[in-house]
Design a protein around this motif. Sequence first.
Motif, PDB file in Angstrom:
ATOM      1  N   THR A   1      -5.827   1.681  -5.487  1.00 31.60           N
ATOM      2  CA  THR A   1      -5.426   0.268  -5.382  1.00 31.60           C
ATOM      3  C   THR A   1      -6.116  -0.575  -6.444  1.00 31.60           C
TER       4      THR A   1
ATOM      5  N   GLU B   1       0.821  -1.214   0.000  1.00 32.62           N
ATOM      6  CA  GLU B   1       0.000   0.000   0.000  1.00 32.62           C
ATOM      7  C   GLU B   1       0.862   1.276   0.000  1.00 32.62           C
TER       8      GLU B   1
ATOM      9  N   ASP C   1       1.594  -0.013  -4.889  1.00 36.15           N
ATOM     10  CA  ASP C   1       0.376   0.097  -5.711  1.00 36.15           C
ATOM     11  C   ASP C   1       0.214   1.466  -6.374  1.00 36.15           C
ATOM     12  N   HIS C   2       0.618   2.539  -5.664  1.00 38.22           N
ATOM     13  CA  HIS C   2       0.483   3.906  -6.198  1.00 38.22           C
ATOM     14  C   HIS C   2       1.205   4.850  -5.243  1.00 38.22           C
TER      15      HIS C   2
HETATM   16 MN    MN Z   1      -3.788   1.677  -2.217  1.00 37.82          MN
END
Ligand code: MN
Length: 413
Positions: free
Chosen positions: A82, A38, A256-257
């Motif tokens: 996500t 995350e 994810d980002h």
């Molecule tokens: Mn995320």
Amino acid sequence: DGTELPEIKEYIDGIQSKEKSELFGAAEGKNVIFISAESLQSFPINNEVNGEEITPFLNSLTKDDDTFYFENFYHQTMQGKTSDSEFLTANSLYPLSRGAVFFTHGQNEYHALPEMLNEEGYYTASFHANNKSFWNRDQMYESLGFDHFYGEEAYEVTKENSIGWGLKDKPFFEQSIKYLQTIEQPFYTKFITLTNHFPFELSEEDRSIEPYDSNSNTLNNYFPTVRYMDESIEQFFNQLKESGIYEDSIIVIMGDHYGISENHNKAMSSYLGKEEITPYDHIQLQRVPFFVHIPGSGKGKVMSEVAGQIDIKPTLLHLLGVDTTDDIYFGNDLFSDDRKGYVALRNGDYISDKYISTSGICYNRETGEPVVENAENEKPCAPIEEKVAQELGYSDDLIYGDLFRFVDFNKIK
Ligand code: MN
Ligand code: GP9
């Protein structure tokens, strides 16, 4: 009715890698453990805060003989965060420029990685200790071909083992091991972490390093939660070894980002020791780490080629020895030398071997300097800009038209 398909297929034929890479089939029959980390960006990797390493375990993987570390790997997500990264990873298609494709096109036909691995005899599951319908995952996972989704109810979640968005990453991984020990092998499993999520809350006892000191509490608190996630991944590696799963598996880790948005540019520039964050710097901050760990391979190294989430599906399928010649996707096998050489971001910006194109400016990727246009060097970024626009358009056509309905992949085989 799919009349657009031949044109799209012809385009895709032009960008796919033609040669099988040296690593084709290198992980054939192995389990895949995919960790979606995350909000993990690349800037904390091999970096320090208050004189301390932020991610000691991931740093050790960047130097590990069994690990490929991609240092110029970009996330390509938009508003679906996500879920967009999951979409990119599963399909090697682009997310949409507005909204979340997980919500808007959750019932489409796809030819996704879990489904393709299913056909190869893999059991496929996703693990994430959040409400199953968040991001419409329960529905989309079925369309992507996941056999099972271990959501919040599969975990023992208490006040003590939770923070922020829910179950903390260490108990999350710990409680997942028992499921991994019972499911059928070979398996493809995805683990989505949660603790390193905005606003990056962490209790004192879980904090191994101190926050940064700037005008942004978001950036300040990011470092201790990134460290917590790093420790949780290290602990997971150890538990996989203890449970005997490790040897027969490959472990993939992907950010994810971004976690730190441009609202925190002032604090970010002070952390990075820069006067300001330019549009070029902003693009470079969209790098997220990508690791492929193959126990016992001994071939690991740092990979510097530009790469992105769009490349994950073909890269993993080829590692597992699955042919993708007739498949429809926009990425490349990152272990092949025959790649298209650019990463398209959803807004039309791109990163190529030579250039970074953003905000209408064409930058030299190596130096970060805007490219000077002259008679011989007219609009240097333009040719790839056009390809990027075309490619994003084709991906949108496939999604909006639900065009996979018209492709019989079994027949092609
Ligand atoms: Mn995320
Ligand atoms: C929620 C988790 C976080 O289940 O995946 O979502 P995000 O806000 O990062 O998209």
